[in-house]
Design an enzyme around this catalytic site. Structure first.
Site, PDB file in Angstrom:
ATOM      1  N   GLU A   1       7.296  -0.711   3.845  1.00  0.00           N
ATOM      2  CA  GLU A   1       6.350  -0.969   2.762  1.00  0.00           C
ATOM      3  C   GLU A   1       4.929  -0.920   3.320  1.00  0.00           C
ATOM      4  O   GLU A   1       4.007  -0.458   2.666  1.00  0.00           O
ATOM      5  CB  GLU A   1       6.627  -2.337   2.136  1.00  0.00           C
TER       6      GLU A   1
ATOM      7  N   HIS B   1       1.011  -3.404  -8.203  1.00  0.00           N
ATOM      8  CA  HIS B   1       0.181  -2.943  -7.102  1.00  0.00           C
ATOM      9  C   HIS B   1       0.977  -1.859  -6.384  1.00  0.00           C
ATOM     10  O   HIS B   1       2.176  -1.742  -6.589  1.00  0.00           O
ATOM     11  CB  HIS B   1      -0.162  -4.104  -6.145  1.00  0.00           C
TER      12      HIS B   1
ATOM     13  N   HIS C   1       4.689  -1.483  -7.956  1.00  0.00           N
ATOM     14  CA  HIS C   1       5.720  -2.441  -8.346  1.00  0.00           C
ATOM     15  C   HIS C   1       5.099  -3.818  -8.505  1.00  0.00           C
ATOM     16  O   HIS C   1       3.932  -4.033  -8.165  1.00  0.00           O
ATOM     17  CB  HIS C   1       6.866  -2.475  -7.332  1.00  0.00           C
TER      18      HIS C   1
ATOM     19  N   CYS D   1       1.902 -10.962  -5.728  1.00  0.00           N
ATOM     20  CA  CYS D   1       2.821  -9.869  -6.072  1.00  0.00           C
ATOM     21  C   CYS D   1       3.454 -10.061  -7.444  1.00  0.00           C
ATOM     22  O   CYS D   1       4.145  -9.172  -7.936  1.00  0.00           O
ATOM     23  CB  CYS D   1       3.903  -9.740  -5.004  1.00  0.00           C
TER      24      CYS D   1
ATOM     25  N   ASP E   1       8.246   8.798  -6.224  1.00  0.00           N
ATOM     26  CA  ASP E   1       6.845   9.080  -5.921  1.00  0.00           C
ATOM     27  C   ASP E   1       5.970   9.042  -7.169  1.00  0.00           C
ATOM     28  O   ASP E   1       6.292   9.644  -8.190  1.00  0.00           O
ATOM     29  CB  ASP E   1       6.726  10.446  -5.246  1.00  0.00           C
ATOM     30  N   HIS E   2       4.868   8.308  -7.057  1.00  0.00           N
ATOM     31  CA  HIS E   2       3.895   8.131  -8.132  1.00  0.00           C
ATOM     32  C   HIS E   2       4.550   7.572  -9.398  1.00  0.00           C
ATOM     33  O   HIS E   2       4.266   7.992 -10.514  1.00  0.00           O
ATOM     34  CB  HIS E   2       3.124   9.422  -8.408  1.00  0.00           C
TER      35      HIS E   2
ATOM     36  N   HIS F   1       1.987   0.851  -2.964  1.00  0.00           N
ATOM     37  CA  HIS F   1       2.197   1.040  -1.522  1.00  0.00           C
ATOM     38  C   HIS F   1       2.449   2.512  -1.244  1.00  0.00           C
ATOM     39  O   HIS F   1       2.987   3.229  -2.080  1.00  0.00           O
ATOM     40  CB  HIS F   1       3.421   0.259  -1.033  1.00  0.00           C
TER      41      HIS F   1
END
Length: 137
Positions: A124, A39, A14, A33, A79-80, A41
């Protein structure tokens, strides 16, 4: 009333950016950010449900069914994925930890049988998490 918590994990990318702000304002508020490349998490999700323990099964909720709901409604969707670019609820909303917790609540609300959604907690990082207890909490 008994509370049961189930964990799930997902990895997502995100960035933080408000379209109505200048690049300078985004960078001032969001720092690194605000990199539009994003980037990632490794998030940990905790979903807590509340209910009465079934006297026969001993469960508040069917654990297999709860796991399947979390997989279908959250993990499979997040996810991903790049949250800003691939997840509809973040097309116009900054995918902060707080907003992710709220979005997950909305995805799960009313979908877990025989119990009440009590809390959604999204980590996070190990030292950063948000709790959401619903709209009227």
């Amino acid at each position: 009333m008994t509370f049961l918590t189930r964990k799930a994990e997902f990895s997502s990318a995100h960035f933080y950016w408000v379209e109505g702000w200048t690049e300078e304002e985004n960078r001032r508020v969001f720092g690194k950010c605000a990199n539009r490349n994003g980037h990632g998490h490794n998030y940990t999700l905790e979903v807590t449900v509340a209910g009465e323990v079934d006297p026969v099964s001993g469960f508040v909720v069917d654990l297999k069914e709860l796991k399947e709901i979390l997989e279908r409604e959250v993990v499979h969707v997040y996810d991903h994925r790049h949250l800003n670019l691939e997840v509809p609820e973040f097309a116009t909303k900054v995918p902060t930890t707080e907003n992710i917790a709220i979005a997950i609540w909305r995805r799960l609300e009313g979908k877990i049988p025989n119990s009440r959604l009590h809390r959604v907690r999204v980590y996070e990082m190990a030292d950063l998490f948000a709790d959401f207890y619903g709209e009227g909490a």
